[in-house]
Design an enzyme around this catalytic site. Sequence first.
Site, short mmCIF file in Angstrom:
data_model
loop_
_atom_site.label_atom_id
_atom_site.label_comp_id
_atom_site.label_asym_id
_atom_site.label_seq_id
_atom_site.Cartn_x
_atom_site.Cartn_y
_atom_site.Cartn_z
N HIS A 18 0.85 -1.19 0.00
CA HIS A 18 0.00 0.00 0.00
C HIS A 18 0.89 1.24 0.00
O HIS A 18 2.12 1.14 -0.02
CB HIS A 18 -1.01 -0.02 1.16
CG HIS A 18 -0.39 -0.14 2.53
ND1 HIS A 18 0.50 0.77 3.03
CD2 HIS A 18 -0.54 -1.09 3.50
CE1 HIS A 18 0.86 0.43 4.24
NE2 HIS A 18 0.26 -0.72 4.55
N HIS A 21 3.91 1.53 2.47
CA HIS A 21 5.15 0.86 2.07
C HIS A 21 5.83 1.66 0.95
O HIS A 21 7.05 1.80 0.90
CB HIS A 21 4.88 -0.55 1.56
CG HIS A 21 4.05 -1.40 2.47
ND1 HIS A 21 2.88 -2.00 2.07
CD2 HIS A 21 4.20 -1.72 3.78
CE1 HIS A 21 2.36 -2.69 3.08
NE2 HIS A 21 3.14 -2.52 4.13
N CYS A 128 1.05 -9.26 20.85
CA CYS A 128 0.19 -8.78 19.75
C CYS A 128 0.72 -9.38 18.46
O CYS A 128 1.86 -9.10 18.05
CB CYS A 128 0.19 -7.25 19.67
SG CYS A 128 -0.63 -6.70 18.15
N CYS A 131 1.60 -6.76 15.69
CA CYS A 131 2.92 -6.11 15.85
C CYS A 131 4.03 -7.14 15.85
O CYS A 131 5.20 -6.78 15.71
CB CYS A 131 3.03 -5.36 17.16
SG CYS A 131 1.98 -3.95 17.33
N CYS A 145 -4.20 -3.79 21.91
CA CYS A 145 -3.06 -3.08 21.31
C CYS A 145 -3.60 -1.85 20.58
O CYS A 145 -4.50 -1.98 19.75
CB CYS A 145 -2.36 -4.01 20.32
SG CYS A 145 -1.24 -3.12 19.23
N HIS A 148 -3.53 -2.33 16.83
CA HIS A 148 -4.34 -3.42 16.26
C HIS A 148 -5.55 -3.70 17.17
O HIS A 148 -5.65 -4.79 17.75
CB HIS A 148 -3.49 -4.69 16.07
CG HIS A 148 -2.32 -4.47 15.17
ND1 HIS A 148 -1.06 -4.19 15.62
CD2 HIS A 148 -2.25 -4.45 13.81
CE1 HIS A 148 -0.25 -4.02 14.58
NE2 HIS A 148 -0.94 -4.17 13.48
N LYS A 294 -6.72 7.00 10.25
CA LYS A 294 -5.72 5.94 10.13
C LYS A 294 -6.08 5.09 8.90
O LYS A 294 -7.24 4.83 8.64
CB LYS A 294 -5.81 5.08 11.41
CG LYS A 294 -4.72 4.06 11.51
CD LYS A 294 -4.80 3.32 12.84
CE LYS A 294 -3.75 2.25 12.85
NZ LYS A 294 -4.21 0.91 12.73
N LYS A 297 -7.99 -1.46 6.69
CA LYS A 297 -8.92 -2.26 5.88
C LYS A 297 -10.36 -1.97 6.28
O LYS A 297 -11.22 -1.81 5.44
CB LYS A 297 -8.62 -3.75 6.12
CG LYS A 297 -7.61 -4.30 5.13
CD LYS A 297 -7.53 -5.81 5.24
CE LYS A 297 -6.20 -6.26 4.65
NZ LYS A 297 -5.66 -7.47 5.22
N1 MSP Z 1 8.28 -6.46 8.71
C1 MSP Z 1 8.44 -5.35 9.57
C2 MSP Z 1 9.74 -4.61 9.29
C3 MSP Z 1 10.97 -5.45 9.43
S1 MSP Z 1 12.39 -4.57 8.98
C4 MSP Z 1 13.66 -5.51 9.48
C5 MSP Z 1 7.28 -4.37 9.35
N2 MSP Z 1 6.61 -4.48 8.21
S2 MSP Z 1 5.36 -3.59 7.75
O1 MSP Z 1 4.87 -4.22 6.55
O2 MSP Z 1 4.44 -3.42 8.81
O3 MSP Z 1 5.96 -2.22 7.34
C6 MSP Z 1 6.13 -1.14 8.24
C7 MSP Z 1 6.68 0.04 7.47
O4 MSP Z 1 5.77 0.41 6.40
C8 MSP Z 1 6.85 1.33 8.25
O5 MSP Z 1 8.01 1.38 9.02
C9 MSP Z 1 6.89 2.32 7.11
O6 MSP Z 1 8.12 2.20 6.48
C10 MSP Z 1 5.80 1.80 6.20
N3 MSP Z 1 4.47 2.34 6.51
C11 MSP Z 1 3.33 1.61 6.69
N4 MSP Z 1 2.28 2.45 6.90
C12 MSP Z 1 2.69 3.74 6.90
C13 MSP Z 1 2.06 4.99 7.11
N5 MSP Z 1 0.75 5.13 7.33
N6 MSP Z 1 2.85 6.10 7.11
C14 MSP Z 1 4.21 6.03 6.88
N7 MSP Z 1 4.81 4.85 6.68
C15 MSP Z 1 4.10 3.69 6.65
O7 MSP Z 1 7.06 -3.53 10.21
#
Ligand code: MSP
Length: 476
Positions: A18, A21, A128, A131, A145, A148, A294, A297
Site C-alpha cells: 500500500h 510501504h 500482539c 505487531c 493493542c 491493532h 488511520k 482495511k
Molecule cells: N516487517 C516489519 C519490518 C521489518 S524490517 C527488518 C514491518 N513491516 S510492515 O509491513 O508493517 O511495514 C512497516 C513500514 O511500512 C513502516 O516502518 C513504514 O516504512 C511503512 N508504513 C506503513 N504504513 C505507513 C504509514 N501510514 N505512514 C508512513 N509509513 C508507513 O514492520
Amino acid sequence: MKKFYLTTPIYYVNNVPHVGHAYTTLAADVIARYYRFKLGKENVFFITGTDEHGANVAQAAAKHDKSPKEYADIVAPRFMEAWKLLNIRYDFFHRTTDPRHEKIVQEVLSKIYKKGYIYEGIYEGWYCIGCEKFLNITDLVDGKCPLHPTREPVFQKEKNYFLKLKELSKIILKKIKEKEYVILPLKRHNEIVNRLKQGVDDISISRAGVSWGIPVPWDPNQTIYVWIDALLFYYTSIKFLSNHNRFWPPDLQLMAKDILWFHSVIWQAILIALNEKLPKTIFAHGFFTIDGQKMSKSLGNIISPEQLVNKYGVDGARYLLLTAYEFGNDGDLSLSKFTSSYNADLANGLGNLVSRVAKLCETSGFVHEISRRSRKFNKTLATSLEKFNFDKALGYIWKSDINWGLKWLDQEINENKPWQITDKKLLYLKLNLYVENILDIAYNLQPFLPQTAEKIFKQFEEHNIKSQPPLFPRIS
Ligand code: MSP
C-alpha cells in the site's frame, strides 16, 4: 572508495503493498538514484524485500488456504510489481525465506549464543500478533493493542531464549552518545535515548509456539523470533552475495517511527554482540493518515500504489508523495489535495513551462547548439536531499526565483515577452537561456522524477526542438 549502502524495512507479506510501504521505498529510491550520480552506480547498494516468517504471515496464509510459503510466493512478487510500477530501482530484493538468509541467521545466532549473550528463560506476557511483539501492560488501551484494536492480544507463557539487552543497552547508549551511529530526526534520537535511560529488560528472541520460522540451531523446538530474523536481513545479503562485503555497514536505514526501537536498539544490540560495525544513520520518518484517518482495511481507505499511478502517472505519484508533507514529520494524504497539487505544480507548472518553451523554439526557428558542458546538481537542492528533505529540495526547483528554476523562468518569459523580440541575436540568447535552464531543471529532477527528466532531455537535447504532447495532462 566511497560507497553507499541503503535499506528499507522488509514488508510483511500478510498484506499487499500500500501507499505506506511505497512512501518509504520511494524515498529510498530517490536517495539511491542521487548517490548513483554522486558516487557511481557500482558504489551504491540499495536493498528492499519482504518479511515472510512469523505468526502474522502464517495466519494470513491459513485464511487463504495456503501454506505460509505458498502465500509468500504469491504476495512477494506483488511488492516487486509495485516497485516496478513506481519506477523504484533497487539493487537487490531480499526475501527472508531465501535459504541463504536462513542459513546465515542460524550461524549468527549460534555465534551470539556461544559468546554468552543468549540464555534460556520463561516469558510471560501479552503478545500482539499484528505487531509481532510482546506488549507491556502499560501499552494496552482497554486491554487491546492501540495499533491493532481488532486483534485481541494473546497471553503467552513459554520457554524462550533471551538476548541480554539490558547489558548491551549500556553499550548502545554510550555509542549513541559518542555518535558512532546517528538516529534522525533529533526528536526521535531524544525519544530513544530517554527510553534507554529509563532502563530496558532482556528480550525474548525465540518462540515455542510459532512453527513458521527459522529453527533455533541448538534447540529445534523453538523458532527464531521473526524480528531477529528480519533485522538480520540487512546483514545476510551482504554475506551471501559475492563482492558485497565492502558495502558493510549500512550508510542509511530508512523506516517509519513505528519500528525505530527495533532498528535503533535491538538491531544494534545484535551487531554489538556480533562485534560488527554499526550502521551510520538511522532515519525514522513519520506516519501519515488518509484524510485525517488511520489507513485501515476496516475503514476501506487504503490507497494502493497502482491507484496512484493510474490516476497521476508514475512521476505524478512520485511527486505527490514526496511533497505531501515534510519527510520526518507525521502528515496527512488526501486524494483531493493530490489532484489540486498535480494540476497546479505539474500540469500548469512544469508541464506548461516545458511546452511553452518548446513552442517558442519551434515557432521561431531556433536552432539549439547542444551544450557540451557537464551539468551538476544544484548545491542547495543537493544539501536538502542529503538531509532527506525532499519537499524542500523539490521546492527549490519549483519556487526559487534566483536565476534558476520554474518560477524564475516563468517570470523571465512573462517579463521579456520573447514572442515580441525582433532582434534575432537577442532572441537566440533568450531562447538558449530558457532551454539551458529547462535542461538544468531536468538534470536536477532525475532522482525524483526520472521519466520526466528523460522525456525533457529527449525533447530539448535536439537542434530543432519540437512541441510534444503535455508531460502532465490536466485531470479532474
Ligand atoms: N516487517 C516489519 C519490518 C521489518 S524490517 C527488518 C514491518 N513491516 S510492515 O509491513 O508493517 O511495514 C512497516 C513500514 O511500512 C513502516 O516502518 C513504514 O516504512 C511503512 N508504513 C506503513 N504504513 C505507513 C504509514 N501510514 N505512514 C508512513 N509509513 C508507513 O514492520
